[in-house]
Design a protein around this motif. Structure first.
Motif, PDB file in Angstrom:
ATOM      1  N   SER A 157      30.492  36.322  -8.048  1.00  0.00           N
ATOM      2  CA  SER A 157      31.547  36.400  -7.195  1.00  0.00           C
ATOM      3  C   SER A 157      32.560  35.303  -7.073  1.00  0.00           C
ATOM      4  O   SER A 157      31.999  34.128  -6.839  1.00  0.00           O
ATOM      5  CB  SER A 157      31.138  36.845  -5.718  1.00  0.00           C
ATOM      6  OG  SER A 157      32.279  37.013  -4.862  1.00  0.00           O
ATOM      7  N   ASN A 159      33.091  35.948   3.845  1.00  0.00           N
ATOM      8  CA  ASN A 159      32.717  37.611   3.755  1.00  0.00           C
ATOM      9  C   ASN A 159      33.125  38.208   2.664  1.00  0.00           C
ATOM     10  O   ASN A 159      34.058  38.320   2.273  1.00  0.00           O
ATOM     11  CB  ASN A 159      33.477  38.233   5.151  1.00  0.00           C
ATOM     12  CG  ASN A 159      32.992  39.662   5.315  1.00  0.00           C
ATOM     13  OD1 ASN A 159      32.569  40.426   4.383  1.00  0.00           O
ATOM     14  ND2 ASN A 159      33.525  40.040   6.765  1.00  0.00           N
ATOM     15  N   GLN A 160      31.727  38.418   1.828  1.00  0.00           N
ATOM     16  CA  GLN A 160      31.984  39.011   0.612  1.00  0.00           C
ATOM     17  C   GLN A 160      32.299  40.690   0.527  1.00  0.00           C
ATOM     18  O   GLN A 160      32.664  41.540  -0.326  1.00  0.00           O
ATOM     19  CB  GLN A 160      30.590  38.924  -0.168  1.00  0.00           C
ATOM     20  CG  GLN A 160      30.241  37.517  -0.389  1.00  0.00           C
ATOM     21  CD  GLN A 160      31.547  36.644  -1.200  1.00  0.00           C
ATOM     22  OE1 GLN A 160      31.776  37.051  -2.217  1.00  0.00           O
ATOM     23  NE2 GLN A 160      32.118  35.694  -0.553  1.00  0.00           N
ATOM     24  N   ASN A 161      32.423  41.196   1.911  1.00  0.00           N
ATOM     25  CA  ASN A 161      32.947  42.623   2.130  1.00  0.00           C
ATOM     26  C   ASN A 161      34.314  42.677   2.450  1.00  0.00           C
ATOM     27  O   ASN A 161      34.872  43.989   2.506  1.00  0.00           O
ATOM     28  CB  ASN A 161      32.082  43.405   3.320  1.00  0.00           C
ATOM     29  CG  ASN A 161      30.667  43.272   2.969  1.00  0.00           C
ATOM     30  OD1 ASN A 161      30.232  43.468   1.598  1.00  0.00           O
ATOM     31  ND2 ASN A 161      29.786  43.417   3.843  1.00  0.00           N
ATOM     32  N   GLU A 207      34.234  46.269  -6.774  1.00  0.00           N
ATOM     33  CA  GLU A 207      33.134  46.167  -6.060  1.00  0.00           C
ATOM     34  C   GLU A 207      33.707  45.825  -4.500  1.00  0.00           C
ATOM     35  O   GLU A 207      33.188  46.116  -3.568  1.00  0.00           O
ATOM     36  CB  GLU A 207      32.072  45.103  -6.434  1.00  0.00           C
ATOM     37  CG  GLU A 207      30.744  44.887  -5.579  1.00  0.00           C
ATOM     38  CD  GLU A 207      29.959  46.280  -5.539  1.00  0.00           C
ATOM     39  OE1 GLU A 207      29.324  46.606  -4.642  1.00  0.00           O
ATOM     40  OE2 GLU A 207      30.086  47.210  -6.803  1.00  0.00           O
ATOM     41  N   THR A 208      34.342  44.935  -4.346  1.00  0.00           N
ATOM     42  CA  THR A 208      35.184  44.544  -3.009  1.00  0.00           C
ATOM     43  C   THR A 208      35.690  45.964  -2.311  1.00  0.00           C
ATOM     44  O   THR A 208      35.357  46.043  -1.080  1.00  0.00           O
ATOM     45  CB  THR A 208      36.159  43.451  -3.399  1.00  0.00           C
ATOM     46  OG1 THR A 208      35.576  42.224  -3.996  1.00  0.00           O
ATOM     47  CG2 THR A 208      36.868  43.282  -1.881  1.00  0.00           C
ATOM     48  N   TYR A 268      34.732  48.919  -2.810  1.00  0.00           N
ATOM     49  CA  TYR A 268      33.688  49.534  -2.355  1.00  0.00           C
ATOM     50  C   TYR A 268      33.157  49.037  -1.032  1.00  0.00           C
ATOM     51  O   TYR A 268      32.831  50.009  -0.224  1.00  0.00           O
ATOM     52  CB  TYR A 268      32.592  49.617  -3.541  1.00  0.00           C
ATOM     53  CG  TYR A 268      31.284  50.567  -3.018  1.00  0.00           C
ATOM     54  CD1 TYR A 268      31.366  51.872  -3.000  1.00  0.00           C
ATOM     55  CD2 TYR A 268      30.209  49.866  -2.745  1.00  0.00           C
ATOM     56  CE1 TYR A 268      30.283  52.510  -2.807  1.00  0.00           C
ATOM     57  CE2 TYR A 268      29.026  50.497  -2.505  1.00  0.00           C
ATOM     58  CZ  TYR A 268      29.050  51.848  -2.468  1.00  0.00           C
ATOM     59  OH  TYR A 268      27.757  52.601  -2.025  1.00  0.00           O
ATOM     60  N   GLN A 269      33.036  47.931  -0.901  1.00  0.00           N
ATOM     61  CA  GLN A 269      32.415  47.320   0.391  1.00  0.00           C
ATOM     62  C   GLN A 269      33.288  47.529   1.317  1.00  0.00           C
ATOM     63  O   GLN A 269      33.101  47.823   2.533  1.00  0.00           O
ATOM     64  CB  GLN A 269      32.211  45.743   0.138  1.00  0.00           C
ATOM     65  CG  GLN A 269      31.199  45.572  -0.973  1.00  0.00           C
ATOM     66  CD  GLN A 269      29.691  45.856  -0.619  1.00  0.00           C
ATOM     67  OE1 GLN A 269      29.530  46.221   0.541  1.00  0.00           O
ATOM     68  NE2 GLN A 269      28.845  46.145  -1.643  1.00  0.00           N
ATOM     69  N   MET A 270      34.612  47.587   1.248  1.00  0.00           N
ATOM     70  CA  MET A 270      35.774  47.718   2.234  1.00  0.00           C
ATOM     71  C   MET A 270      35.813  48.881   2.843  1.00  0.00           C
ATOM     72  O   MET A 270      36.327  49.123   3.915  1.00  0.00           O
ATOM     73  CB  MET A 270      37.198  47.278   1.654  1.00  0.00           C
ATOM     74  CG  MET A 270      37.519  45.782   1.396  1.00  0.00           C
ATOM     75  SD  MET A 270      39.071  45.561   0.402  1.00  0.00           S
ATOM     76  CE  MET A 270      40.250  46.460   1.129  1.00  0.00           C
ATOM     77  N   THR A 290      33.446  50.205   4.221  1.00  0.00           N
ATOM     78  CA  THR A 290      32.614  50.324   5.432  1.00  0.00           C
ATOM     79  C   THR A 290      33.263  49.255   6.368  1.00  0.00           C
ATOM     80  O   THR A 290      33.382  49.229   7.611  1.00  0.00           O
ATOM     81  CB  THR A 290      31.288  50.213   5.122  1.00  0.00           C
ATOM     82  OG1 THR A 290      30.936  48.826   4.423  1.00  0.00           O
ATOM     83  CG2 THR A 290      30.559  51.242   4.526  1.00  0.00           C
ATOM     84  N   SER A 291      33.558  48.091   5.719  1.00  0.00           N
ATOM     85  CA  SER A 291      34.014  47.013   6.586  1.00  0.00           C
ATOM     86  C   SER A 291      35.150  47.106   7.101  1.00  0.00           C
ATOM     87  O   SER A 291      35.704  46.786   8.295  1.00  0.00           O
ATOM     88  CB  SER A 291      34.062  45.567   5.792  1.00  0.00           C
ATOM     89  OG  SER A 291      34.915  45.806   4.662  1.00  0.00           O
ATOM     90  N   ARG A 331      35.233  37.537  11.114  1.00  0.00           N
ATOM     91  CA  ARG A 331      34.557  37.857  10.008  1.00  0.00           C
ATOM     92  C   ARG A 331      34.724  36.894   8.731  1.00  0.00           C
ATOM     93  O   ARG A 331      34.089  37.475   7.594  1.00  0.00           O
ATOM     94  CB  ARG A 331      34.936  39.466   9.911  1.00  0.00           C
ATOM     95  CG  ARG A 331      34.679  40.523  10.715  1.00  0.00           C
ATOM     96  CD  ARG A 331      35.621  41.563  11.110  1.00  0.00           C
ATOM     97  NE  ARG A 331      35.076  42.591  11.884  1.00  0.00           N
ATOM     98  CZ  ARG A 331      34.979  42.458  12.980  1.00  0.00           C
ATOM     99  NH1 ARG A 331      35.905  41.214  13.730  1.00  0.00           N
ATOM    100  NH2 ARG A 331      34.677  43.248  14.081  1.00  0.00           N
TER     101      ARG A 331
END
Length: 457
Positions: free
Chosen positions: A24, A164-166, A252-253, A255-257, A259-260, A303
């Motif tokens: 990352s 925050n990696q999300n 990938e970011t 995808y994580q976003m 939910t975040s 965050r």
């Protein structure tokens, strides 16, 4: 070398041994020295607020109101439209506020209150190299008046990563106005695309396609896995091209976003008292809009997002760009941002976050002390006000000055490169050492310029 050989498996092994994530580009990085701040909230007043109507009180404008500026001030530089009218006093009353004694006009009744204004340090001698919006916006955001350079938000992510990696490391909260120059004001330029700004709208669904369209999480994950496999194959063939690496990371970011970001936008945990303090119950729509932006900025800092920029709501009379209709346009712009900004500073302080959050307020330039036509002001890059609060800033002081008319900086003259150098310094980055090799030389945000504004540190 380890990344390039044997399909990169040597690099992966080394990253595990060294505890240094190669996967990352947004992973947190060590600063050059101990920082005073961890995050930046950049309050961008698009269009050029008039410093002589807001924070830079000039009694001479009252004395010479209605006089020909050529006879009183002397030789004038060409302005954007060169429609030079008479010297124009401010339509608003100024008073000294708080223990600091900062001069603030009646346009900012909330920021003028003692517990807010005394947190702020004014630099009244900022200058720009450009007097036209697009070039001045590029210069403010990227350190260059030309299109295509990385935004300062991208440089902060490149130098420091994010906690925050999300979520993205650089978020732009768009109140309705993307500045002249467009999204390149927030771009990554020659830096990897992972560092570019992600534009959020202050509404329930701030990012397009934030909700999955697939019928199941497994189906979506399978699609992303296929994309990752295809990109990885291309990455090996290209010799680890940074733009392909960034594309993989961005998938990938994103995808994580999913939910975040909904969690970020869910304000049910915020009390009505807090929301109303930001003006979210105001009868003026643009106060509610900017209030939402400010409360989201605070939540993003909580965050771990590194750099948050806020742009202004539309519909106030062409940004802060009042070539005419100064009273109505500046009045609406101030009504939009005054209460939310005051609440943001109070809230950060109450939550113990102001000490390590740097808040910066500025436009791309100021405005002239004489009229354009009869009731407007033209662009003025020769001296204007920028203010700071929070992380590492000495509160309540004034640095620099313009001449008696507010026309040109005459004391402690500072430039946009100095602004950038100081912001980086407060987050522990030595601006001369934060470089990226491009076009045969080591590029940096401050080019070959930049000095610290030491008086405010």
């Amino acid at each position: 070398m380890l990344q390039s050989c044997a399909m990169g498996f040597g690099g992966l092994a080394f990253s595990a041994l060294s505890n240094d994530s190669l996967a990352s580009p947004l992973a947190p990085k060590k600063p050059h020295f101990t920082p005073r701040a961890k995050n930046v909230i950049f309050l961008y007043m698009d269009g050029g607020p008039s410093h002589v109507d807001t924070f830079d009180y000039k009694p001479a404008l009252e004395k010479y109101n209605g006089k020909d500026p050529r006879e009183v001030i002397g030789k004038l530089a060409p302005t954007q439209f060169d429609n030079i009218g008479k010297i124009l006093k401010s339509p608003w009353e100024f008073k000294q506020r708080g223990q600091s004694g900062h001069w603030v006009s009646d346009l900012f009744p909330h920021i003028a209150q003692d517990d807010v204004i005394d947190e702020i340090s004014m630099v009244k001698s900022m200058t720009s190299n450009f007097s036209e919006h697009t070039s001045a916006n590029y210069f403010l955001h990227t350190g260059s008046g030309f299109q295509g350079r990385p935004s300062m938000g991208a440089w902060f992510g490149y130098g420091l990563g994010t906690e925050n990696q999300n979520l993205p490391g650089f978020v732009v909260l768009n109140g309705g106005l993307i500045p002249p120059g467009g999204l390149d004001c927030f771009g990554s330029g020659f830096l990897p695309a992972s560092y570019q700004g992600s534009v959020f709208l202050p509404q329930n669904e701030p990012v397009a396609n934030i909700k999955p369209k697939e019928k199941s999480a497994e189906l979506q994950r399978n699609k992303l896995s296929l994309l990752s496999d295809l990109d990885s194959s291309s990455l090996q063939e290209m010799g680890f091209d940074p733009q392909v690496e960034a594309a993989i990371q961005n998938y990938e970011t994103a995808y994580q976003m999913q939910t975040s970001v909904p969690e970020l936008m869910d304000l049910t945990g915020e009390s009505d008292v807090v929301k109303n303090s930001y003006g979210m119950d105001s009868d003026f729509k643009n106060t509610r809009t900017f209030g939402m932006q400010c409360i989201l900025a605070r939540r993003l800092v909580q965050r771990g997002v590194r750099f948050i920029e806020l742009t202004c709501p539309g519909g106030n009379g062409d940004r802060w760009d009042q070539h005419g209709g100064l009273v109505g346009g500046h009045g609406k712009n101030c009504k939009s941002v005054d209460q939310p900004i005051a609440a943001l500073i109070r809230d950060l302080r109450k939550l113990g976050m102001l000490d390590d959050t740097l808040v910066v307020w500025t436009g791309e330039f100021g405005r002239t002390p004489f009229a354009q036509g009869s009731n407007g002001r033209d662009h003025n890059p020769f001296g204007f006000t920028t203010w700071f609060a929070g992380g590492g800033i000495k509160p309540g002081i004034t640095v620099g000055a313009t001449d008696e008319f507010g026309y040109k900086a005459v004391e402690n003259r500072y430039e946009i490169h100095d602004l950038h150098a100081t912001m980086l310094h407060l987050l522990g980055v030595e601006h001369t050492e934060s470089t990226f090799r491009f076009g045969g030389r080591d590029m940096r945000l401050t080019e070959v310029f930049g000095h610290l504004i030491k008086e405010i540190l």
